[in-house]
Design an enzyme around this catalytic site. Structure first.
Site, PDB file in Angstrom:
ATOM      1  N   LYS A 101       7.325 -12.865   2.468  1.00  0.00           N
ATOM      2  CA  LYS A 101       6.093 -13.577   2.425  1.00  0.00           C
ATOM      3  C   LYS A 101       5.438 -12.964   1.203  1.00  0.00           C
ATOM      4  O   LYS A 101       4.820 -11.930   1.167  1.00  0.00           O
ATOM      5  CB  LYS A 101       5.504 -13.612   3.523  1.00  0.00           C
ATOM      6  N   GLY A 154      -1.959  -4.116  10.094  1.00  0.00           N
ATOM      7  CA  GLY A 154      -0.836  -3.298  10.580  1.00  0.00           C
ATOM      8  C   GLY A 154      -0.771  -3.005  11.846  1.00  0.00           C
ATOM      9  O   GLY A 154       0.630  -3.054  12.376  1.00  0.00           O
ATOM     10  N   GLU A 213       2.389   0.388   5.467  1.00  0.00           N
ATOM     11  CA  GLU A 213       1.602   1.005   4.626  1.00  0.00           C
ATOM     12  C   GLU A 213       0.097   0.416   4.637  1.00  0.00           C
ATOM     13  O   GLU A 213      -0.150  -0.944   4.176  1.00  0.00           O
ATOM     14  CB  GLU A 213       2.491   0.826   3.246  1.00  0.00           C
ATOM     15  N   CYS A 227      -4.901   0.903  -2.662  1.00  0.00           N
ATOM     16  CA  CYS A 227      -4.624   2.014  -1.621  1.00  0.00           C
ATOM     17  C   CYS A 227      -5.038   3.366  -1.997  1.00  0.00           C
ATOM     18  O   CYS A 227      -5.257   4.440  -1.102  1.00  0.00           O
ATOM     19  CB  CYS A 227      -3.796   1.528  -0.540  1.00  0.00           C
ATOM     20  N   GLU A 282     -12.442   2.503   4.115  1.00  0.00           N
ATOM     21  CA  GLU A 282     -11.908   1.741   2.923  1.00  0.00           C
ATOM     22  C   GLU A 282     -12.822   0.626   2.546  1.00  0.00           C
ATOM     23  O   GLU A 282     -13.013  -0.435   3.359  1.00  0.00           O
ATOM     24  CB  GLU A 282     -10.363   1.324   2.999  1.00  0.00           C
TER      25      GLU A 282
HETATM   26  C1  UN1 Z   1      -1.364   0.601  -3.824  1.00  0.00           C
HETATM   27  O1  UN1 Z   1      -2.549   0.660  -4.022  1.00  0.00           O
HETATM   28  O2  UN1 Z   1      -0.989  -0.280  -2.949  1.00  0.00           O
HETATM   29  O3  UN1 Z   1       0.008   5.124  -7.538  1.00  0.00           O
HETATM   30  C2  UN1 Z   1      -0.433   1.116  -4.582  1.00  0.00           C
HETATM   31  C3  UN1 Z   1      -0.668   4.047  -7.732  1.00  0.00           C
HETATM   32  C4  UN1 Z   1       0.308   2.830  -7.897  1.00  0.00           C
HETATM   33  C5  UN1 Z   1       0.549   2.184  -6.727  1.00  0.00           C
HETATM   34  C6  UN1 Z   1      -0.519   1.980  -5.747  1.00  0.00           C
HETATM   35  N1  UN1 Z   1       1.550   3.251  -8.681  1.00  0.00           N
HETATM   36  O4  UN1 Z   1      -1.755   4.039  -7.777  1.00  0.00           O
END
Ligand code: UN1
Length: 500
Positions: A177, A235, A252, A286, A387
């Site tokens: 998706k 999640g 994740e 993230c 967050e």
């Molecule tokens: C994300 O923020 O979901 O290490 C992934 C990093 C990137 C990936 C981030 N290579 O900030």
């Protein structure tokens, strides 16, 4: 006005409209007047079609030799290189982050595809001695079947590649998706796989909302596993739904990552790291460095220079070469960021710069927010624990390494952490004691590489890692194989009979 282009779902090797015929608009977050395209507003019936196709394709694909699967993927990586600029521009238009970052996003997909395609000639298992003579023992990886994937908008090509490529090389088929805010980049990725020669039904893509597409995908009895990247709340919901159908799920989720700046740090380097970790992708990673724990001895100087740099960041349309920070993804996110700024003020943190929506001139056509820094925060404040997913950085003064680590580990999340220090001993203490899936020394919390495991502890994940060799554990089952060539019932087998 020219009609916007229409983009279809990819099901069973065909680009098809959804059954209801409804579409939704994808607009540029830097300029809401610009429509990127119309995408399929799919529902359960479309998910079922996609899963059926993936089930059928699975029978052949799992028997297709892994080195041959890999050849297709290597071709896809070459094609991604060829289309890199075009895909990056499309991504900046639909997602907002600056062109250098969207090039990096496509590059991550290229890197992952080359790296994982290499597994087509490895896919190692273990051959071990048996307890018996004339018996062979080994373990091999087997595909799971149909893998369902739900992907976020902040890395619209990289993250799908992290999921799809390991799944495919291992012999699974895929139903994915796309994120509602960034469906174009996944169309580009699937078209690339199609052009590279992926057989029909092996990759299927359905666009639409979480409730209408994500939920039926998670519930579907023929889907063997779900790989999800997104918010912690969603999640958790995915995990609950997977429990009732015994589905493997790889999650994740959120992060509240910290940079610890010690008194012996190279401050210029630390400021640079804090700036790009905090405001890169408008803080919508993230892995974003949304918290800084700064040693009291260097706090004032650090804060002054950091604020000065943040004030001078050029905010605007990511396609403009001079721009350093783009918009946030949508109106809801802009509201969330504003709400958190108010929470921070109410909690008594000191708003040192930013804090406002940018709405004048060309800004008013997009979702722009000022780079924002809160100083003198207490680690218990919500802005220091939750967050935000926006350009807001919270700075906490600390007395030393021990306190920094304690603050760092005190949140619910555990994705990425960083220490700036010139003392190798401090660095190793942080490496040992930070309970995060990723630790950086003298580098920001962002910038993970595809051949190392990516993921986090606590509310960030559920024990799995994507990327790196670890990704194969997400997308395969182990099978133990015993081959007895003695031609008779051997001792261990008799023991087992006696045990009965
Ligand atoms: C994300 O923020 O979901 O290490 C992934 C990093 C990137 C990936 C981030 N290579 O900030």
């Amino acid at each position: 006005m020219a009609k916007p282009p229409v983009f279809n779902n990819f099901i069973d090797g065909q680009w098809v409209p959804c059954r209801s015929g409804r579409t939704f608009e994808n607009r540029n977050p830097a300029d809401q007047d610009e429509i990127i395209g119309l995408f399929q507003e799919s529902s359960e019936a479309d998910v079922n079609d996609a899963v059926d196709a993936a089930v059928r394709a699975s029978q052949k694909w799992r028997l297709f030799p892994a080195p041959k699967r890999a050849e297709i993927l290597f071709r896809a990586a070459e094609l991604l290189i060829r289309h890199k600029e075009e895909f990056a521009r499309g991504m900046t238009r639909e997602m907002g982050k600056v062109l250098t970052e969207t090039r990096g996003d496509v590059q991550e997909a290229i890197d992952m595809t080359f790296y994982m395609a290499g597994e087509g000639r490895r896919m190692f298992g273990f051959t071990v001695p048996s307890e018996l003579p004339n018996k062979w023992a080994m373990s091999v990886r087997m595909p799971l079947g149909v893998c369902g994937m739900i992907t976020p908008w902040n890395f619209p090509m990289a993250i799908p590649s992290w999921k799809m490529i390991p799944a495919l090389v291992a012999g699974n088929t895929v139903v994915i998706k796309s994120a509602e805010d960034t469906p174009l980049s996944l169309v580009h990725f699937c078209k690339t796989l199609e052009e590279a020669g992926i057989p029909r039904g092996v990759v299927n893509m359905v666009s639409g909302t979480g409730p209408a597409v994500g939920a039926p995908l998670v519930r579907h009895p023929d889907v063997a596993m779900i790989s999800f990247t997104g918010s912690t709340e969603v999640g958790q919901e995915v995990a609950r739904m997977c429990a009732s159908t015994h589905k493997r799920h790889h999650l994740e989720m959120g992060g509240k990552n910290i940079i610890m700046v010690m008194e012996d740090a190279d401050l210029e380097l630390a400021i640079e790291g804090a700036l790009w970790g905090g405001f890169g992708t408008s803080g919508q990673r993230c892995t974003a460095a949304s918290r800084l724990a700064v040693h009291k001895h260097v706090y004032k100087e650090f804060a002054r220079k950091f604020i000065d740099r943040a004030r001078h960041l050029r905010v605007g349309n990511g396609l403009d070469k001079k721009v350093e920070m783009g918009p946030v993804i949508n109106a809801a996110q802009l509201e969330t960021v504003s709400r958190y700024v108010q929470i921070g003020k109410d909690e008594g943190a000191r708003l040192a710069t930013g804090g406002n929506i940018l709405a004048k001139g060309s800004y008013k056509r997009g979702f722009f927010f000022e780079p924002t820094i809160f100083l003198d925060a207490d680690p218990e404040m919500r802005i220091a624990r939750e967050e935000i997913f926006g350009p807001v950085v919270t700075v906490i003064p600390v007395d030393g390494l021990e306190e920094a680590i304690q603050v760092g580990n005190s949140v619910d999340y555990g994705l990425s952490s960083s220490i700036y220090t010139s003392d190798v001993n401090k660095a190793f203490v942080a490496i040992r004691d930070m309970f995060t899936g990723i630790v950086y020394v003298n580098a920001s919390t962002i910038g993970a590489e595809v051949h190392l495991p990516f993921g986090g502890t606590k509310a960030t994940g559920n024990g799995h890692r994507e990327a790196g060799h670890a990704a194969l554990d997400v997308f395969t089952e182990w099978k133990a194989v015993y081959v007895d060539f003695s031609g008779k019932l051997q001792r261990a087998q008799i023991d087992q009979l006696e045990d009965l």
